[in-house]
Motif scaffolding. Sequence first.
Motif, PDB file in Angstrom:
ATOM      1  N   GLN A 196      45.518  75.664  82.281  1.00 58.48           N
ATOM      2  CA  GLN A 196      44.127  75.546  82.973  1.00 58.48           C
ATOM      3  C   GLN A 196      43.271  74.636  81.989  1.00 58.48           C
ATOM      4  O   GLN A 196      43.769  73.839  81.594  1.00 58.48           O
ATOM      5  CB  GLN A 196      43.482  77.049  82.831  1.00 58.48           C
ATOM      6  N   ASN A 197      42.118  75.259  81.754  1.00 61.33           N
ATOM      7  CA  ASN A 197      40.928  74.115  81.120  1.00 61.33           C
ATOM      8  C   ASN A 197      41.912  73.566  79.832  1.00 61.33           C
ATOM      9  O   ASN A 197      42.189  74.381  78.848  1.00 61.33           O
ATOM     10  CB  ASN A 197      39.751  74.890  80.546  1.00 61.33           C
ATOM     11  N   SER A 198      41.849  72.359  79.521  1.00 63.21           N
ATOM     12  CA  SER A 198      42.398  71.753  78.237  1.00 63.21           C
ATOM     13  C   SER A 198      41.828  72.257  77.166  1.00 63.21           C
ATOM     14  O   SER A 198      40.452  72.490  77.025  1.00 63.21           O
ATOM     15  CB  SER A 198      42.046  70.359  78.430  1.00 63.21           C
ATOM     16  N   GLY A 199      42.373  72.507  76.008  1.00 63.35           N
ATOM     17  CA  GLY A 199      41.971  72.735  74.586  1.00 63.35           C
ATOM     18  C   GLY A 199      42.203  71.567  73.771  1.00 63.35           C
ATOM     19  O   GLY A 199      42.357  70.594  74.118  1.00 63.35           O
ATOM     20  N   PRO A 200      42.254  71.894  72.524  1.00 65.30           N
ATOM     21  CA  PRO A 200      42.214  70.788  71.415  1.00 65.30           C
ATOM     22  C   PRO A 200      43.660  69.966  71.615  1.00 65.30           C
ATOM     23  O   PRO A 200      44.566  70.712  71.749  1.00 65.30           O
ATOM     24  CB  PRO A 200      42.089  71.709  70.121  1.00 65.30           C
TER      25      PRO A 200
END
Length: 204
Positions: free
Chosen positions: A159-163
């Motif tokens: 899902q939404n990208s992280g670091p």
Amino acid sequence: ALVVSEAGFYYEFIGNITSISPSRGQEGVYFVINGNQLLGVNSTVASIKFGNSSAISLSNTSASVISGRVGAGPPGTVDVTIVLESGAQIALHNGWTYEEPSKILNVTPSSGQYGTEVTIHGRNLLGISHGSRIETVWLGSVEAYIIRGNETFVQVVAQNSGPTTLTDVTLEADSGARASKLNSWQYVTPGTITSVSPLSGQSG
């Protein structure tokens, strides 16, 4: 001279454990202990020990029921011990059996972004005795969408990208059984469209 004060000391009735459910599992599994006067006399629970390992959380502590989640431990049968703040202990001999823990073997691919389909292979991912489904998967700190899964694999969509640094993959079954693989996933910088040329056209 020997002086004895009859009112100066009394024995506290500690109580006893009558059952623990389930009686086997692994790290993270939810447990319920039933018994009588589990808090002694006006005391509170300091910890619950499964062999040498402490429960990782407690969600309920009363005189008759204590519930929480099991801490990590090697396979084998161990005593379950309620340790009270008063120092008193209530034990059930051989009350818990640790099973082989869940383990993530590999994550494919090991990097991606929003929409990337990821397959996680492992063993005992549901927990040997009690799990029926994979309930949550995290790619780093971001929860992934689960497509399907069983005791040996789970497929998810990022899902939404992280670091964009190496991070852990963690999954948890409905039994509470959980497994992590360190530094096994990395988010990549999402692509961007900078221009479209030409701005008009037709099919073909």
